[in-house]
Write a protein that holds these residues in place. Sequence first.
Motif, PDB file in Angstrom:
ATOM      1  N   LEU A 247     -13.171  28.968  -9.160  1.00  0.00           N
ATOM      2  CA  LEU A 247     -12.173  27.905  -9.079  1.00  0.00           C
ATOM      3  C   LEU A 247     -12.253  27.000 -10.299  1.00  0.00           C
ATOM      4  CD1 LEU A 247     -12.896  26.827  -5.389  1.00  0.00           C
ATOM      5  CD2 LEU A 247     -11.142  28.422  -6.141  1.00  0.00           C
ATOM      6  N   LEU A 248     -11.097  26.586 -10.771  1.00  0.00           N
ATOM      7  CA  LEU A 248     -11.000  25.515 -11.764  1.00  0.00           C
ATOM      8  C   LEU A 248     -10.221  24.384 -11.118  1.00  0.00           C
ATOM      9  CD1 LEU A 248     -11.458  24.455 -14.669  1.00  0.00           C
ATOM     10  CD2 LEU A 248      -9.188  25.343 -15.215  1.00  0.00           C
ATOM     11  N   ILE A 249     -10.827  23.198 -11.068  1.00  0.00           N
ATOM     12  CA  ILE A 249     -10.238  22.064 -10.352  1.00  0.00           C
ATOM     13  C   ILE A 249      -9.865  20.974 -11.347  1.00  0.00           C
ATOM     14  CG2 ILE A 249     -10.616  20.355  -8.532  1.00  0.00           C
ATOM     15  CD1 ILE A 249     -12.929  22.331  -7.594  1.00  0.00           C
ATOM     16  N   ILE A 250      -8.603  20.560 -11.321  1.00  0.00           N
ATOM     17  CA  ILE A 250      -8.104  19.478 -12.180  1.00  0.00           C
ATOM     18  C   ILE A 250      -7.580  18.377 -11.263  1.00  0.00           C
ATOM     19  CG2 ILE A 250      -6.459  18.835 -13.981  1.00  0.00           C
ATOM     20  CD1 ILE A 250      -6.408  21.794 -14.815  1.00  0.00           C
ATOM     21  N   GLU A 251      -8.237  17.218 -11.302  1.00  0.00           N
ATOM     22  CA  GLU A 251      -7.883  16.126 -10.380  1.00  0.00           C
ATOM     23  C   GLU A 251      -7.684  14.829 -11.153  1.00  0.00           C
ATOM     24  OE1 GLU A 251      -9.864  13.706  -6.589  1.00  0.00           O
ATOM     25  OE2 GLU A 251     -10.337  15.827  -6.908  1.00  0.00           O
ATOM     26  N   ASP A 252      -6.628  14.110 -10.781  1.00  0.00           N
ATOM     27  CA  ASP A 252      -6.381  12.809 -11.411  1.00  0.00           C
ATOM     28  C   ASP A 252      -6.189  11.755 -10.324  1.00  0.00           C
ATOM     29  OD1 ASP A 252      -3.398  12.279 -10.793  1.00  0.00           O
ATOM     30  OD2 ASP A 252      -3.313  14.274 -11.682  1.00  0.00           O
ATOM     31  N   ASN A 253      -6.320  10.490 -10.719  1.00  0.00           N
ATOM     32  CA  ASN A 253      -6.117   9.383  -9.769  1.00  0.00           C
ATOM     33  C   ASN A 253      -4.813   8.666 -10.080  1.00  0.00           C
ATOM     34  OD1 ASN A 253      -6.811   8.139 -12.132  1.00  0.00           O
ATOM     35  ND2 ASN A 253      -8.374   6.770 -11.244  1.00  0.00           N
ATOM     36  N   GLY A 254      -3.788   9.460 -10.384  1.00  0.00           N
ATOM     37  CA  GLY A 254      -2.499   8.905 -10.766  1.00  0.00           C
ATOM     38  C   GLY A 254      -1.615   8.569  -9.581  1.00  0.00           C
ATOM     39  N   VAL A 255      -0.301   8.711  -9.783  1.00  0.00           N
ATOM     40  CA  VAL A 255       0.665   8.247  -8.794  1.00  0.00           C
ATOM     41  C   VAL A 255       0.731   9.143  -7.557  1.00  0.00           C
ATOM     42  CG1 VAL A 255       2.076   7.154 -10.556  1.00  0.00           C
ATOM     43  CG2 VAL A 255       2.553   9.516  -9.915  1.00  0.00           C
ATOM     44  N   GLU A 306      -0.244  10.257  -2.023  1.00  0.00           N
ATOM     45  CA  GLU A 306       0.553   9.370  -2.865  1.00  0.00           C
ATOM     46  C   GLU A 306      -0.212   8.108  -3.224  1.00  0.00           C
ATOM     47  OE1 GLU A 306       5.137   7.662  -3.085  1.00  0.00           O
ATOM     48  OE2 GLU A 306       4.290   8.296  -1.155  1.00  0.00           O
ATOM     49  N   ASN A 307      -0.181   7.771  -4.530  1.00  0.00           N
ATOM     50  CA  ASN A 307      -0.853   6.595  -5.100  1.00  0.00           C
ATOM     51  C   ASN A 307      -2.374   6.672  -5.014  1.00  0.00           C
ATOM     52  OD1 ASN A 307       1.612   5.281  -5.766  1.00  0.00           O
ATOM     53  ND2 ASN A 307       1.809   4.622  -3.624  1.00  0.00           N
ATOM     54  N   VAL A 308      -2.913   7.863  -4.708  1.00  0.00           N
ATOM     55  CA  VAL A 308      -4.372   8.012  -4.621  1.00  0.00           C
ATOM     56  C   VAL A 308      -4.863   9.084  -5.592  1.00  0.00           C
ATOM     57  CG1 VAL A 308      -6.349   8.505  -3.127  1.00  0.00           C
ATOM     58  CG2 VAL A 308      -4.373   7.259  -2.210  1.00  0.00           C
ATOM     59  N   TYR A 309      -4.392  10.306  -5.418  1.00  0.00           N
ATOM     60  CA  TYR A 309      -4.885  11.384  -6.285  1.00  0.00           C
ATOM     61  C   TYR A 309      -3.938  12.582  -6.216  1.00  0.00           C
ATOM     62  CZ  TYR A 309      -6.205  14.525  -2.499  1.00  0.00           C
ATOM     63  OH  TYR A 309      -6.156  15.375  -1.432  1.00  0.00           O
ATOM     64  N   THR A 310      -4.101  13.472  -7.192  1.00  0.00           N
ATOM     65  CA  THR A 310      -3.467  14.789  -7.182  1.00  0.00           C
ATOM     66  C   THR A 310      -4.497  15.794  -7.670  1.00  0.00           C
ATOM     67  OG1 THR A 310      -1.252  13.916  -7.626  1.00  0.00           O
ATOM     68  CG2 THR A 310      -1.610  16.255  -8.075  1.00  0.00           C
ATOM     69  N   GLN A 311      -4.625  16.893  -6.962  1.00  0.00           N
ATOM     70  CA  GLN A 311      -5.603  17.914  -7.346  1.00  0.00           C
ATOM     71  C   GLN A 311      -4.942  19.283  -7.434  1.00  0.00           C
ATOM     72  OE1 GLN A 311      -8.658  19.936  -4.664  1.00  0.00           O
ATOM     73  NE2 GLN A 311      -9.956  18.384  -5.647  1.00  0.00           N
ATOM     74  N   PHE A 312      -5.045  19.882  -8.604  1.00  0.00           N
ATOM     75  CA  PHE A 312      -4.604  21.266  -8.804  1.00  0.00           C
ATOM     76  C   PHE A 312      -5.829  22.160  -8.889  1.00  0.00           C
ATOM     77  CE2 PHE A 312      -0.909  18.958 -10.430  1.00  0.00           C
ATOM     78  CZ  PHE A 312       0.130  19.657  -9.843  1.00  0.00           C
ATOM     79  N   VAL A 313      -5.747  23.303  -8.223  1.00  0.00           N
ATOM     80  CA  VAL A 313      -6.852  24.260  -8.249  1.00  0.00           C
ATOM     81  C   VAL A 313      -6.311  25.624  -8.659  1.00  0.00           C
ATOM     82  CG1 VAL A 313      -8.708  25.377  -6.944  1.00  0.00           C
ATOM     83  CG2 VAL A 313      -8.050  23.013  -6.397  1.00  0.00           C
ATOM     84  N   ILE A 314      -6.884  26.185  -9.726  1.00  0.00           N
ATOM     85  CA  ILE A 314      -6.554  27.556 -10.105  1.00  0.00           C
ATOM     86  C   ILE A 314      -7.596  28.469  -9.470  1.00  0.00           C
ATOM     87  CG2 ILE A 314      -6.105  29.167 -11.973  1.00  0.00           C
ATOM     88  CD1 ILE A 314      -5.583  26.874 -13.817  1.00  0.00           C
ATOM     89  N   HIS A 315      -7.119  29.426  -8.676  1.00  0.00           N
ATOM     90  CA  HIS A 315      -8.000  30.354  -7.975  1.00  0.00           C
ATOM     91  C   HIS A 315      -8.063  31.677  -8.743  1.00  0.00           C
ATOM     92  CE1 HIS A 315      -7.893  27.918  -4.144  1.00  0.00           C
ATOM     93  NE2 HIS A 315      -6.803  27.473  -4.759  1.00  0.00           N
ATOM     94  N   PHE A 316      -9.268  32.129  -9.011  1.00  0.00           N
ATOM     95  CA  PHE A 316      -9.483  33.426  -9.659  1.00  0.00           C
ATOM     96  C   PHE A 316     -10.219  34.339  -8.671  1.00  0.00           C
ATOM     97  CE2 PHE A 316      -9.523  30.112 -12.912  1.00  0.00           C
ATOM     98  CZ  PHE A 316      -8.598  30.582 -13.839  1.00  0.00           C
ATOM     99  N   PRO A 317      -9.494  35.086  -7.847  1.00  0.00           N
ATOM    100  CA  PRO A 317     -10.153  35.932  -6.829  1.00  0.00           C
ATOM    101  C   PRO A 317     -11.066  36.970  -7.475  1.00  0.00           C
ATOM    102  CG  PRO A 317      -7.800  35.711  -6.394  1.00  0.00           C
ATOM    103  CD  PRO A 317      -8.036  35.154  -7.761  1.00  0.00           C
TER     104      PRO A 317
END
Length: 339
Positions: A247-255, A306-317
């Motif tokens: 897994l590659l996890i990209i998380e921000d504390n944006g809108v 919303e207004n807390v975080y967004t997390q994208f995860v790229i899955h490599f099975p």
Amino acid sequence: MKKFLLFLKFEKSYLFLYFISNIIFVALLTTDPSISFRWDTFIYAFALNILIFIAFLLYRFQKNSQAIRHIDEEDYENLSFEGVFYEQYIEELKRNHIRTINDVQAKQKEYHDYIVSWFHEIKTPISVLRLMQQTDFEPKSLIEEITKIEQYVDQALYYAKLDNFNQDYEIKNCNLDRLVKDTLKTHSKAFFAKKIRLNLSIEPTIIQSDSKWLQFILNQLITNSLKYTNENGEIAISTNETQQEKLLIIEDNGVGIKQEDLPRIFNRGFTGTNGRIFTKSTGMGLYLAQELSNKLGHFITCTSDENVYTQFVIHFPKNIDPFWATKKNSLAHSKGAPL
């Protein structure tokens, strides 16, 4: 005459039946001792039989000719058992043809809409650059606008290549941590400009993918996080591994993303509330990222508050060979099946 001879070619079964029945008839007359054979009677019966058979063929020829002339009419009547199934087969071909035309027209419209949107999108940084020519400007602002143009051009290029993906990819072992760091370098000025902290926690990770296409995917996700993270915010990038996948996890504390928008963020052209309020958007970045991920044998998921975080995860099975997965998708696409 030529048309009638062609007709007789397809009436061979009737001709064969006629000659066989006549041979049997003659054999019965000549071999049965209880029947007194007379040539005049035989010739009369044979001539009458021929006339009836010729009348039958002419009637069939007339009916077939009439059917051919009215073949496009709704009340067209098939004259053979085979014709019924050919009619059904042709109707199915017509429906498939119409569906194919509709799909092509839909893709053309989507491409046209995207290009129109792309033109409007790229005009903004170009207009800003023109204004900069007339005023004093910071080099940082110039670099930001040029970077935007480069991103829009890359997005259009990869969108144009999407349907011909199978002709331009190479699956091999890739250093995921190296690809992430190289991608982050291209966005370093954006991090400094918005004073966004980067929390990087990635382990050396080997995955099977195409480095060029995967870097484009990473670029889209990081660009998205930078776009919707406010100044002095934070973006965290990390890796993880389970028995089934890397897994590659990209998380921000944006809108963040509204819950009603979340299921549609990977749809083609979907901009959502954030795309309309915070910045103009073509709605193609995340769509392209997900489409390319699927073609490479990966996939992306997203969670957000919303207004807390967004997390994208790229899955490599781990249990999927990206090369064969891509080959399978290419074969399905070439046969007209959905990818």
